[in-house]
Design an enzyme around this catalytic site. Structure first.
Site, mmCIF file in Angstrom:
data_model
loop_
_atom_site.group_PDB
_atom_site.id
_atom_site.type_symbol
_atom_site.label_atom_id
_atom_site.label_comp_id
_atom_site.label_asym_id
_atom_site.label_seq_id
_atom_site.Cartn_x
_atom_site.Cartn_y
_atom_site.Cartn_z
ATOM 1 N N PHE A 33 1.027 -1.300 -0.034
ATOM 2 C CA PHE A 33 0.017 0.021 0.003
ATOM 3 C C PHE A 33 0.829 1.221 0.286
ATOM 4 O O PHE A 33 0.307 2.134 -0.221
ATOM 5 C CB PHE A 33 -0.999 0.034 1.203
ATOM 6 C CG PHE A 33 -0.414 0.650 2.324
ATOM 7 C CD1 PHE A 33 0.337 0.511 3.266
ATOM 8 C CD2 PHE A 33 -0.964 2.000 2.395
ATOM 9 C CE1 PHE A 33 0.627 1.037 4.487
ATOM 10 C CE2 PHE A 33 -0.690 2.781 3.572
ATOM 11 C CZ PHE A 33 0.252 2.243 4.738
ATOM 12 N N LYS A 34 2.195 1.103 0.382
ATOM 13 C CA LYS A 34 3.006 2.359 0.371
ATOM 14 C C LYS A 34 2.944 3.072 -1.122
ATOM 15 O O LYS A 34 3.185 4.286 -1.019
ATOM 16 C CB LYS A 34 4.444 2.014 0.603
ATOM 17 C CG LYS A 34 4.721 1.332 1.967
ATOM 18 C CD LYS A 34 4.323 2.231 3.147
ATOM 19 C CE LYS A 34 4.779 1.543 5.014
ATOM 20 N NZ LYS A 34 4.127 0.439 4.730
ATOM 21 N N ASP A 35 2.770 2.236 -2.049
ATOM 22 C CA ASP A 35 2.789 2.853 -3.439
ATOM 23 C C ASP A 35 1.845 3.771 -3.581
ATOM 24 O O ASP A 35 1.861 4.774 -4.339
ATOM 25 C CB ASP A 35 2.702 1.740 -4.535
ATOM 26 C CG ASP A 35 3.667 0.852 -4.552
ATOM 27 O OD1 ASP A 35 4.750 1.236 -4.681
ATOM 28 O OD2 ASP A 35 3.391 -0.456 -5.206
#
Ligand code: PLP
Length: 494
Positions: A111-113
């Site tokens: 999810f960091k993207d």
């Protein structure tokens, strides 16, 4: 809109300056001085448009020093051009009795993207807007996923260098491979002997070392952060809470105005805090369930109002949540207490004694919006197996922790509002742990594990992971935590 430090001091700055600086000068975190308010009509306007349009609308409320054209260009570079493997960017799926919000369709499968594809864009624009003459050095401490996502976002960006520190042995094999194979003329990756908190404290120390920063200044560099202490990391995450809500409406799961709940697998408290911003803006959310692994410092805090990091640190199968100092809690405490002096006191106590006590009043206010539970590795594995056996859906370990907490919440409160479980990683990033949970034997080769999981999962493995096989290792540097400053300086000189 202005941004100010959570610790009450320092001047107010606009979004561009907050994004470039990362951290306020008094050591606090930048928070918006006012929260933009939205109404049902705003939400309605999101329902029939795509993720990029939703992002433009939500971001422009916070980045009001950016032109519409600048925001549009940032959003298109981040989420357009098929960088994500689905046009929905952040799709929702019904699985058993909950809705899963999948945030791992970006280039690094975590999810960091969602934030780190956008941050380099907003930072680039900010450098131009503020006529910054220095080069920016992004320092990152990672528990696994941030590092690669930041590297992928910032590789070959103009006027920016990026250096990533990760705990040696503290990330999954796949996470390590993702980082140490990173290409780009402006990137460096270094393992630190210690755990994530050692790496993060080391980075924070470098930020706070005035003398060292002056020395970097002479080399024409200034430091900034891509960790979720940077406002530019948080603001993109607010978007997907709105997007999920809009998708719940368009799919007929809810009507506009109905309240829903979110369960979020939590480490540094960045993801869940973005949801809280959405709620403060007026998104109809009931409760946020904060899900932790055995490093359950947040579970204890939400239940007791006492934060105490003086406890055993566990390496778990959900390594991106192996955290005892949850930085973004500081922002929540600021918004709940509205008192920078108090926040400063708590943070000083945390730095000095490793603990602080917020008192009954704050505890009760926090409990109005948040509920918490945790799952140890045994529970996490059991959850992966149960959900797979009953639905065929494969959860990664972080999402399994959330699944467990969501169901603990639903059964202990009888809260019948629809539950969205936020899914933060592709299970393929943690193939070995997932296979073990499914009682399958695995050998040491991460690609054999990937293939074995693919044989059981109806969803194919992300291309970015499969293509790591045979990629050249470019970064083998390792250091002690007191050598991190030296590493930074020699990278700047390179
Ligand atoms: C970073 C991360 C988390 C924790 O998110 P925070 O914003 O730090 O609370 C959870 N799951 C995965 C897979 C992550 O990469």
């Amino acid at each position: 809109m202005k941004y100010r430090s959570t610790r009450g001091n320092g001047e107010a700055v606009n979004a561009a300056a907050a994004i470039i600086r990362g951290l306020a000068s008094d050591g606090g975190l930048f928070v918006p001085t006012e929260i933009p308010h939205i109404d049902a009509g705003f939400i309605e306007s999101l329902v029939s448009v795509d993720y990029l349009s939703r992002a433009k609308k939500v971001l422009s409320l916070f980045l009001d020093d950016y032109t519409d054209g600048e925001i549009a260009s940032c959003v298109e570079k981040a989420y357009g051009n098929h960088k994500f493997d689905t046009d929905e960017i952040a799709p929702i799926k019904s699985v058993a009795d909950v809705t899963v919000l999948e945030l791992w369709h970006g280039p690094t499968s975590a999810f960091k993207d969602m934030a780190l594809q956008l941050l380099p864009q907003t930072m680039s624009v900010a450098l131009g807007k503020t006529k910054e003459s220095h080069e920016v050095l992004i320092l990152v401490a990672t528990s696994g996923d941030t590092g690669k996502a930041a590297l992928a976002g910032f590789a070959d960006a103009d006027q920016i260098k990026i250096m990533v520190f990760y705990p040696d042995g503290g990330v999954s094999q796949m996470q390590r491979l993702q980082m140490v194979t990173q290409q780009g003329k402006n990137v460096s990756v270094v393992a630190v002997r210690g755990n994530f908190d050692d790496a993060q404290s080391g980075v924070k120390k470098i930020f706070g070392d005035a003398e060292f920063n002056e020395k970097l200044g002479k080399e024409n560099f200034r430091l900034s952060s891509a960790n979720s202490i940077n406002w530019g990391r948080l603001v993109p995450q607010i978007v997907y809470y709105f997007s999920a809500y809009a998708d719940m409406i368009s799919s007929g799961r809810i009507k506009n105005g109905d309240e829903i709940n979110f369960t979020v697998p939590t480490g540094n408290f960045g993801n869940i805090l973005a949801g809280f911003y959405a709620k403060m803006m007026g998104l109809p959310v009931g409760r946020f369930v904060c899900a932790s692994n055995e490093n359950n410092v947040l579970t204890d805090f939400i239940k007791s109002g006492k934060y105490d990091k003086n406890r055993k640190f566990y390496k778990t199968i959900s390594p991106s949540m192996d955290i005892l100092i949850s930085s973004n809690l500081e922002r929540l405490l600021y918004h709940i207490s509205n008192d920078g002096e108090k926040v400063r006191g708590w943070m000083e106590s945390l730095a000095k004694n490793g603990c602080y006590d917020c008192g009954e009043n704050i505890k009760n206010k926090v409990a109005k919006y948040f509920w918490a539970d945790y799952a140890d590795d045994v529970k996490t594995s059991e959850t992966i197996k149960e959900v797979f056996d009953s639905t065929g859906y494969v959860l990664d370990p972080h999402t399994a922790v959330a699944w467990h907490a969501a169901h603990a919440y639903m059964s202990s409160t009888n809260d019948a509002r629809p539950m969205v479980v936020v899914s933060t990683a592709s299970p393929y990033k943690f193939s070995a742990s997932v296979l073990e949970a499914l009682n399958e034997r695995v050998d040491d080769d991460p690609f054999a594990a990937l293939a074995a999981l693919e044989a059981r999962n109806s969803v194919p493995a992300p291309k970015g992971l499969a293509s790591l096989r045979g990629a050249r290792i470019l970064h083998e540097d390792i250091c002690d935590k007191d050598e991190m400053e030296n590493k930074v300086f020699s990278f700047v000189k390179r």
